[in-house]
Scaffold this motif. Sequence first.
Motif, PDB file in Angstrom:
ATOM      1  N   HIS A  54       0.821  -1.218   0.000  1.00 51.99           N
ATOM      2  CA  HIS A  54       0.000   0.000   0.000  1.00 51.99           C
ATOM      3  C   HIS A  54       0.852   1.265   0.000  1.00 51.99           C
ATOM      4  O   HIS A  54       0.477   2.294   0.563  1.00 51.99           O
ATOM      5  CB  HIS A  54      -0.956   0.015   1.203  1.00 51.99           C
ATOM      6  CG  HIS A  54      -1.936  -1.113   1.210  1.00 51.99           C
ATOM      7  ND1 HIS A  54      -3.084  -1.099   0.444  1.00 51.99           N
ATOM      8  CD2 HIS A  54      -1.937  -2.296   1.880  1.00 51.99           C
ATOM      9  CE1 HIS A  54      -3.757  -2.226   0.649  1.00 51.99           C
ATOM     10  NE2 HIS A  54      -3.076  -2.962   1.502  1.00 51.99           N
ATOM     11  N   GLY A 110      -6.380  -0.396  -1.624  1.00 50.33           N
ATOM     12  CA  GLY A 110      -6.670  -0.200  -0.218  1.00 50.33           C
ATOM     13  C   GLY A 110      -7.752   0.855  -0.034  1.00 50.33           C
ATOM     14  O   GLY A 110      -7.854   1.811  -0.805  1.00 50.33           O
ATOM     15  N   ASN A 127     -10.275  -3.096   1.589  1.00 52.58           N
ATOM     16  CA  ASN A 127      -9.884  -3.033   0.182  1.00 52.58           C
ATOM     17  C   ASN A 127     -11.092  -2.722  -0.687  1.00 52.58           C
ATOM     18  O   ASN A 127     -12.216  -2.582  -0.181  1.00 52.58           O
ATOM     19  CB  ASN A 127      -9.255  -4.360  -0.264  1.00 52.58           C
ATOM     20  CG  ASN A 127      -7.847  -4.563   0.274  1.00 52.58           C
ATOM     21  OD1 ASN A 127      -7.079  -3.623   0.412  1.00 52.58           O
ATOM     22  ND2 ASN A 127      -7.518  -5.805   0.588  1.00 52.58           N
TER      23      ASN A 127
END
Length: 485
Positions: A54, A110, A127
């Motif tokens: 991420h 994310g 997510n």
Amino acid sequence: MVQRVLTTESGAPVADNQNSATAGVGGPILLQDQHLLEKLARFNRERIPERVVHARGSGAYGFFEVTDDVTAYTKAAFLSEVGKKTELFLRFSTVADSLGGADAVRDPRGFAVKFYTEEGNYDLVGNNTPVFFIKDPIKFPDFIHSQKRDPFTGKQEPDNVWDFWAHSPEATHQVTWLMGDRGIPASYRHMNGYGSHTYQWTNEAGEAFFVKYHFKTNQGIRCLSAEQAAEVVGKDANSHQTDLLQSIERGVNPSWTLYVQIMPAAEAADYRFNPFDLTKVWPHADYPLQRVGRLVLDRNPDNVFAEVEQAAFSPNNFVPGIGPSPDKMLQGRLFAYADAHRYRLGVNHTQLPVNAPKATVADNYGRDGFMATRNGSRHDKNYEPNSYSGPRQTDVPLSAPLAIHGWTGTHAAPQHTKDDDFFQAGELYRLMSEDEKARLVANIAGGLSQVSREDIIEKNIAHFAAADPEYGRRVEEAVRALRED
């Protein structure tokens, strides 16, 4: 207007910010030029370790407004009445690529929300897909290593990606999501968000419920084909960031409607599959969506580094009325997320403005460490219990206790009557139109055909065939055609 004075870090005025001090005109630079050394040393340290996953992210501030009464299920104060608004920060991200990666790539996204509630910050970390590739956190480092850059070649390798999936049949459901039409969102505004994990809600009476969160985009779902995405990346690698920034600056504020699925805790043990398995969804026919409220983003950060890069989310940041479930992936993340931020940002990262509570005050006995800003006065003790006026425990648990039984050991996930790794992947495939199926097969074959080992290809095809015989046959034919070219 009063002219501001440029100063050093210690506050001393700077006489010359254009020329370094030298030994005579044109001479060598002097070591005593404190301002020069301070600027260069600070510049060298402007970057912090990027997130392992991420890393590439965008974010914005906004609010959450309750539209429906859910007090029968949770005592969380920020959900306590219709019309109540809570400030929040939301960070979007890709998963596998580095901080400098492109936005419009085939990758999960994310969807992490920090609610600044009056009972403390509540972090909901999810997510844009309701499922994930694995169900046990012990596999997570291996999974991420297989998807990221190879230590030798320095780039993502199809052999590694598909080899891991070949040995992880539980990934078939998420692979079907990822390789389908929703694998490349057109923007962060045009995708759903999911809590993905199962969480626990507890009401005032102490009754426990298991819940799943669904944030449905009010902009509508829009996605890119692989060809469209390649064109977008070529024009603007920061396409999602550009879209989010510009839409909010124009006053076109993106929003999502939050729904939850609610399962009474007593029903979990006998449900036909494990309700805490992150590779599976709960069918809406069993547990319909119930509306909770709306999430609106209406303000861009003033500084991306301070407010997006330093934003720290952890799923163990709960508030009264919300808690964990036996979801093994969630249990692993309760530790891993907070530990990642202690490494990246330091033990006092919760004192940074973007991470600090806004509707209440953090009051505890944590002291010292790098960048500590909240150490108290001479009258404040750093231990508890004490005879002074320090903060004390409430004796009121945040959520209902979870029943624990059995022998310790490294157990496989419990098997419910309908548990398997392929059924829901097949259900997803059969929901697709013919055009969607064709694009899914083409996307899978495009990557799988690049794998060098036939046994890895065969294992993956077997997974798709187990989900649906037609699914497996079409992937096999498409891979064969590409490899024969």
